[in-house]
Design a protein around this motif. Structure first.
Motif, short mmCIF file in Angstrom:
data_model
loop_
_atom_site.label_atom_id
_atom_site.label_comp_id
_atom_site.label_asym_id
_atom_site.label_seq_id
_atom_site.Cartn_x
_atom_site.Cartn_y
_atom_site.Cartn_z
N ILE A 394 0.85 -1.19 0.00
CA ILE A 394 0.00 0.00 0.00
C ILE A 394 0.88 1.24 0.00
O ILE A 394 1.85 1.33 0.76
CB ILE A 394 -0.93 0.03 1.23
CG1 ILE A 394 -1.76 -1.27 1.28
CG2 ILE A 394 -1.86 1.24 1.17
CD1 ILE A 394 -2.61 -1.40 2.51
N TYR A 395 0.54 2.19 -0.87
CA TYR A 395 1.32 3.42 -1.03
C TYR A 395 0.40 4.62 -0.86
O TYR A 395 -0.76 4.60 -1.29
CB TYR A 395 1.97 3.47 -2.41
CG TYR A 395 2.82 2.26 -2.73
CD1 TYR A 395 4.20 2.28 -2.54
CD2 TYR A 395 2.24 1.09 -3.24
CE1 TYR A 395 4.98 1.17 -2.83
CE2 TYR A 395 3.01 -0.02 -3.53
CZ TYR A 395 4.37 0.01 -3.33
OH TYR A 395 5.15 -1.09 -3.61
N ARG A 396 0.94 5.68 -0.29
CA ARG A 396 0.19 6.93 -0.14
C ARG A 396 0.83 8.01 -1.01
O ARG A 396 2.02 8.29 -0.89
CB ARG A 396 0.14 7.36 1.33
CG ARG A 396 -0.66 6.40 2.17
CD ARG A 396 -0.95 6.92 3.56
NE ARG A 396 0.23 7.02 4.38
CZ ARG A 396 0.22 7.29 5.69
NH1 ARG A 396 -0.94 7.49 6.30
NH2 ARG A 396 1.34 7.39 6.37
N TYR A 397 0.00 8.56 -1.89
CA TYR A 397 0.46 9.57 -2.86
C TYR A 397 0.74 10.88 -2.14
O TYR A 397 -0.12 11.41 -1.44
CB TYR A 397 -0.60 9.76 -3.95
CG TYR A 397 -0.16 10.59 -5.12
CD1 TYR A 397 0.65 10.05 -6.12
CD2 TYR A 397 -0.58 11.91 -5.25
CE1 TYR A 397 1.04 10.82 -7.21
CE2 TYR A 397 -0.19 12.68 -6.33
CZ TYR A 397 0.62 12.13 -7.31
OH TYR A 397 1.00 12.89 -8.39
N CYS A 398 1.94 11.42 -2.34
CA CYS A 398 2.39 12.58 -1.56
C CYS A 398 2.45 13.88 -2.35
O CYS A 398 2.50 14.97 -1.75
CB CYS A 398 3.79 12.30 -0.98
SG CYS A 398 3.88 10.84 0.07
N LYS A 399 2.46 13.82 -3.68
CA LYS A 399 2.66 15.03 -4.47
C LYS A 399 1.49 16.00 -4.36
O LYS A 399 1.66 17.20 -4.48
CB LYS A 399 2.91 14.66 -5.94
CG LYS A 399 3.28 15.83 -6.82
CD LYS A 399 3.61 15.38 -8.23
CE LYS A 399 3.97 16.56 -9.13
NZ LYS A 399 4.29 16.14 -10.51
N GLY A 400 0.32 15.47 -4.16
CA GLY A 400 -0.90 16.27 -4.07
C GLY A 400 -2.04 15.33 -3.73
O GLY A 400 -1.90 14.45 -2.89
N PHE A 401 -3.17 15.50 -4.41
CA PHE A 401 -4.32 14.61 -4.20
C PHE A 401 -4.49 13.75 -5.43
O PHE A 401 -4.61 14.25 -6.55
CB PHE A 401 -5.59 15.43 -3.95
CG PHE A 401 -6.79 14.57 -3.65
CD1 PHE A 401 -6.86 13.84 -2.48
CD2 PHE A 401 -7.85 14.50 -4.54
CE1 PHE A 401 -7.97 13.05 -2.19
CE2 PHE A 401 -8.97 13.73 -4.27
CZ PHE A 401 -9.02 13.00 -3.09
N ILE A 402 -4.52 12.43 -5.23
CA ILE A 402 -4.72 11.52 -6.36
C ILE A 402 -6.19 11.12 -6.41
O ILE A 402 -6.75 10.59 -5.46
CB ILE A 402 -3.78 10.29 -6.29
CG1 ILE A 402 -3.81 9.54 -7.61
CG2 ILE A 402 -4.10 9.40 -5.09
CD1 ILE A 402 -2.63 8.61 -7.82
N HIS A 403 -6.83 11.45 -7.52
CA HIS A 403 -8.27 11.25 -7.69
C HIS A 403 -8.57 10.22 -8.78
O HIS A 403 -9.73 9.92 -9.05
CB HIS A 403 -8.92 12.60 -8.04
CG HIS A 403 -10.40 12.60 -8.03
ND1 HIS A 403 -11.16 12.62 -9.19
CD2 HIS A 403 -11.30 12.59 -7.01
CE1 HIS A 403 -12.44 12.63 -8.88
NE2 HIS A 403 -12.57 12.62 -7.57
N ALA A 404 -7.52 9.66 -9.39
CA ALA A 404 -7.69 8.68 -10.46
C ALA A 404 -8.37 7.42 -9.93
O ALA A 404 -8.12 7.01 -8.79
CB ALA A 404 -6.33 8.33 -11.07
#
Length: 485
Positions: A394-404
């Motif tokens: 499990i990974y958490r996207y850090c650059k911003g908000f991932i809405h895909a």
């Protein structure tokens, strides 16, 4: 008597409330729905007087079983029958596709084929669009070229910078004689009265989906149209996660980077999108619409990307999209790569992911590090431990908000659409996804997944298990609400 009533008004109201709660609880139990959902409703009804009844009234009605969304008029029309028949691949095409690509994934094709309006189409050209700024560049260009009709259906349309550009083009095309039909969700969208009047004056036909009295206060506690689709002249289609709002566009001065995925489709599957739009249009306009051949023109697409359009919601007999996702996971042999902004799944999806991982399938999941919903974030976190225990990465996207909202399986299967991995998308909202059976497109989406991994942090199992007790309490509390989110 009046003095007694006035002095005991709250006691009387509470008594009436719990009398109604008993009746509602009896109704819920006898429906034999998911036990977790049953318990969640009863907890809300018991511990939140009055509010619990409102929640159940707005959110708890089983529209799929009640059949309030009647679509038979459209489905029974000869034009729809002829279109569906023409879209069916012949035996040789099916044999070639099965031999070359599908193998046991043919079960997915048959699963969707058993539902209405999800024929497998062979001749399609797919453009995978990364992020809103790229989508709107293509969409605006295609809208300006429209000659016959523009059909748009969005959960969110706001008349901010990008929304105003879209409205400007719709008005221009309507004034030029193009038929423009626009459906927007009444809770998700926000359009000024000025722009609404301007659209009407220009000839844009527009309707709100299931209008509510106070959209700002209703939130998500009702059935909403979460779809984002566009059909232009019956030949070009758009589908995916990107709404019409500046939030979805990465401008130079944007506060937060927004990562999303959308598709542009040219080919036969656009006709399936068209059918789903027209069914919704008849509902929102409350008018019988007669099918025209011009809605379904003959195309000249020479590309061979196999696509099915899967739709689900209160107007479908089955939870089609959830069933496809479940079947794709349990039939995976090599890997399952999932990206979702909200991960509040049902027991079936949790079990499917766990079994796949324990069977040697490489299962990976990307979720946002910072969610746009406090409750959804902690509800999502409550599921992480059981996935880590099954060796799911499990990974958490850090650059911003991932809405895909994407899933890629075994280099041969992918889905892109509007469906989140949560109860609401699976059972409550109107959703729509494109199901793609094509190696090149799947590998392209796979490469996007690994690019997103570079902007993400992996969750370490040991550290996660030792997170603060307060966080665990927040998660447990929010998980109680999971079936209602």
């Amino acid at each position: 008597m009046l003095a007694f009533l006035s002095s005991n008004i709250w006691v009387i109201l509470i008594a009436i409330n719990y009398l109604l709660v008993i009746l509602v609880a009896f109704t819920i139990v006898t429906k034999n729905i998911n036990p977790t959902k049953t318990v969640s409703y009863i907890i809300v009804l018991v511990f939140f007087p009055f509010f619990g009844l409102i929640v159940y009234y707005l959110f708890g009605q089983e529209y799929r079983k009640n059949k309030i969304f009647n679509r038979k008029h459209i489905l029974n029309q000869k034009v729809i029958t002829d279109v569906s028949r023409r879209l069916e691949p012949n035996r040789q095409e099916m044999k070639d596709l099965k031999d070359d690509l599908l193998d046991d994934k043919i079960r997915l094709v048959k699963l969707l084929h058993s539902s209405e309006n999800s024929p497998l189409t062979i001749n399609n050209d797919i453009t995978i669009i990364k992020n809103g700024e790229n989508k709107f560049k293509l969409l605006l260009a295609d809208l300006r070229k429209a000659k016959e009709h523009i059909h748009m259906e969005y959960y969110i349309l706001r008349d901010d910078k990008i929304g105003t550009q879209i409205i400007d083009v719709l008005c221009e095309k309507a004034e030029a004689g193009v038929t423009v039909r626009l459906s927007i969700d009444d809770v998700g969208s926000s359009v000024s009265r000025k722009n609404k009047r301007r659209m009407i004056k220009s000839g844009v036909q527009w309707f709100s989906f299931m209008p509510v009295l106070f959209p700002g206060f209703t939130g998500k506690m009702n059935y909403r149209n979460h779809r984002k689709i566009v059909i232009i002249d019956g030949q070009i289609g758009y589908i995916g996660g990107i709404n019409v709002s500046d939030t979805y566009v990465n401008y130079d001065n944007s506060e937060k980077y927004w990562r999303d995925t959308h598709l542009k489709i040219v080919g036969e599957s656009v006709k399936s999108l068209q059918i789903h739009f027209l069914m919704n249009w008849e509902f929102v306009s409350n008018k019988k619409i007669e099918m025209e051949e011009s809605f379904f023109p003959k195309g000249d697409c020479k590309e061979c990307v196999a696509v099915q359009i899967a739709a689900s919601g209160p107007d479908t007999d089955w939870a089609n999209i959830m069933e496809v996702i479940f079947t794709a996971i349990v039939t995976a042999e090599k890997y399952v790569y999932l990206t979702t902004p909200y991960f509040i799944p049902n027991d079936q999806i949790i079990t499917a992911l766990q079994v796949a991982s324990k069977s040697g399938v490489d299962v990976r999941l990307i979720i946002p590090k910072d969610s746009d919903s406090w409750t959804a974030k902690h509800a999502t976190n409550s599921y992480i431990e059981c996935l880590l225990e099954a060796d799911i990465k499990i990974y958490r996207y850090c650059k911003g908000f991932i809405h895909a909202k994407t899933m890629v399986v075994d280099d041969v299967f992918a889905t892109v659409g509007t469906t989140n991995m949560d109860y609401r998308s699976f059972n409550i909202n109107f959703e729509i996804n494109a199901i793609i059976y094509n190696e090149n497109k799947t590998l392209e989406l796979k490469s996007h997944f690994f690019e997103d991994l570079q902007e993400s942090e992996a969750i370490d199992k040991e550290r996660w298990l030792n997170r603060p007790q307060l966080e665990k309490l927040k998660e447990s509390y929010c998980r109680l609400w999971a079936p209602l989110l």
